[in-house]
Design an enzyme around this catalytic site. Structure first.
Site, short mmCIF file in Angstrom:
data_model
loop_
_atom_site.label_atom_id
_atom_site.label_comp_id
_atom_site.label_asym_id
_atom_site.label_seq_id
_atom_site.Cartn_x
_atom_site.Cartn_y
_atom_site.Cartn_z
N ALA A 172 78.84 124.55 33.79
CA ALA A 172 79.21 123.11 33.55
C ALA A 172 80.29 122.67 34.25
CB ALA A 172 79.07 122.86 31.88
N GLY A 194 83.24 116.49 32.36
CA GLY A 194 84.17 116.15 31.53
C GLY A 194 83.84 117.13 30.34
N CYS A 218 89.81 117.42 41.03
CA CYS A 218 90.62 117.95 39.75
C CYS A 218 91.64 118.78 40.11
CB CYS A 218 89.75 118.70 38.88
SG CYS A 218 88.95 120.19 39.83
N GLY A 277 83.11 116.64 27.36
CA GLY A 277 81.82 116.67 26.43
C GLY A 277 80.65 117.48 26.82
#
Length: 456
Positions: free
Chosen positions: A192, A195, A246, A197
């Site tokens: 993953a 974000g 990022c 979530g």
């Protein structure tokens, strides 16, 4: 038929196709596996500009030149890092322990990929998965469905032409939270990138998960270090693809004796410096809404940020430098646009404290950039800040994720350890998608310690 059943059946089709393809692929040789991995990278390399244009058009984030450069560089360095490495069958034998390691696939990987890196993240995730004999199913962010799908289609065309089984790499053609939930609960391992979530969902899937945390790279310039060398690197990182990486620099922390010279160097490099409290408030309100990123500011140019803020800046401005008003200022958090916060410090301990406070806002566990010639100071910073990577005298944006010039594993998925609520505190690599069996031999000549040796 319920929505739940319909979604489950839809995802089951993808899983079944992936398992059939993976069952064939895992029997292929190391050379055949590596050839497939090379095809993935070369496809992105050959279509770098085309895919960059698709990504910018669809997401409205970043810019074509930087995305093109990213597609070229990442395809090269990830392939170079994987080329020639053993990932199938017997890996090695430790003569001292008698242990032989045998590589095995995990099976079917599910990858959630972000709109900020809609080309290279699916690329690298697929390369890592296939390197170890796995199949992979990708579910892209809803803002990047078309460009990510086109990337997979081009890759699959190359794989098909070379005789590989169909459905080794699949991408969902329908998108919903229910589909993603079912996918990550049915796959054998989950990656993953995105974000909090989606990362949280991955860790709640009931499957082994490899998620990553947010970035908020703090840049500490050591007292007396050549700021004319450091500042251009920091600017390059902060403006790269309009600040959506990022690992891009987020704050510059310089000694009070060097501070004004550092700011001047930023101005020489195309910066607009915001010091007026009213302008600071305007920029702050343009970037943040109720403490969270304003979506309209993400991946936008300095000129777009200025329009959002209602301020005037020179047309040639490359980066906006904001003088943060204390540790509590939201500017110390992640800003996904070419805006960087500036701080000054009296002692190295204070510099570390500023960085630590900002990392508590966002990005704890991710990365820190250090510009210093002092190994003692580098060690002090590394011992006192909780991040997984310290990038020294480099542009963090294109080095924290691996570089030809450092030893970090090339990737687009950067683990942040328990600090960022992640399972890994290193760069995601092919080894994380590999099961390893161990053959343990009886070694009668091993020394067995006496009680006196143990407890005496």
């Amino acid at each position: 038929m319920s929505v739940q059943t319909s979604s489950a059946e839809y995802i089951s089709g993808y899983i079944d196709r992936a398992r059939k393809a993976q069952a064939v692929f895992e029997k292929m040789s190391q050379e055949e596996v590596d050839r497939a991995v090379k095809i993935i990278a070369k496809t992105v390399y050959d279509n770098a500009e085309y895919l960059a244009k698709l990504a910018v058009e669809e997401t409205g984030m970043g810019n074509v030149p930087d995305k093109t450069a990213k597609n070229i560089q990442k395809s090269k360095i990830v392939w170079y890092s994987l080329k020639g490495k053993k990932s199938r069958g017997i890996l090695d034998t430790d003569e001292k322990t008698g242990i032989t390691r045998v590589a095995k696939p995990m099976g079917v990987a599910a990858a959630i990929t972000p709109c900020t890196n809609p080309i290279v993240t699916p690329m690298s995730n697929a390369m890592f998965a296939l390197k170890c004999g796995n199949a992979i199913i990708i579910t892209p962010h809803h803002r990047s469905v078309s460009c990510s799908t086109k990337t997979v289609e081009l890759i699959n065309a190359g794989l098909k032409k070379s005789g590989y089984p169909e459905n080794l790499i699949q991408i969902l053609d329908e998108h919903s939270r229910e589909h993603t939930k079912n996918l990550i609960s049915m796959a054998d391992v989950v990656i993953a990138t995105g974000g909090s979530g989606v990362v949280g969902a991955a860790y709640s899937s009931g499957r082994p998960a490899l998620g990553v945390g947010a970035g908020n790279v703090q840049c500490i310039i050591d007292k007396g270090y050549d700021y004319k060398t450091a500042v251009p690197k920091i600017i390059a990182g902060r403006i790269y693809d309009y600040g959506i990486i990022c690992s891009a620099e987020q704050a510059v922390i310089s000694h009070e004796d060097d501070y004004e010279a550092v700011i001047k160097e930023f101005e020489t490099g195309g910066a607009y410096v915001v010091r007026d409290s009213d302008e600071l408030a305007a920029v702050r309100n343009a970037i943040f809404i109720s403490g969270k990123a304003n979506g309209d500011s993400v991946g936008q140019s300095c000129q777009s940020i200025a329009r959002l803020a209602g301020i005037k800046i020179p047309e040639e401005t490359k980066i906006i430098v904001v003088e943060a008003e204390g540790i509590s200022d939201p500017f110390g958090g992640e800003k996904m646009c070419p805006v960087i916060a500036a701080y000054k410090y009296k002692t190295l301990e204070e510099a570390v404290n500023i960085a630590a406070e900002n990392l508590e806002k966002d990005g704890k566990g991710h990365s820190v950039a250090i510009h210093s010639d002092s190994e003692e100071h580098i060690a002090y910073i590394a011992e006192n800040l909780c991040v997984s990577r310290f990038v020294v005298n480099q542009t963090s944006a294109n080095s924290a994720g691996g570089s030809f010039y450092n030893g970090l594993a090339p990737t687009n998925t950067l683990g942040c350890g328990s600090w960022g609520h992640n399972s890994i505190s290193e760069n995601l690599d092919y080894k994380h998608l590999m099961n390893v069996s161990r053959i343990a031999r009886y070694m009668p000549e091993n020394h067995v310690p006496s009680d006196e040796e143990l407890w005496g």
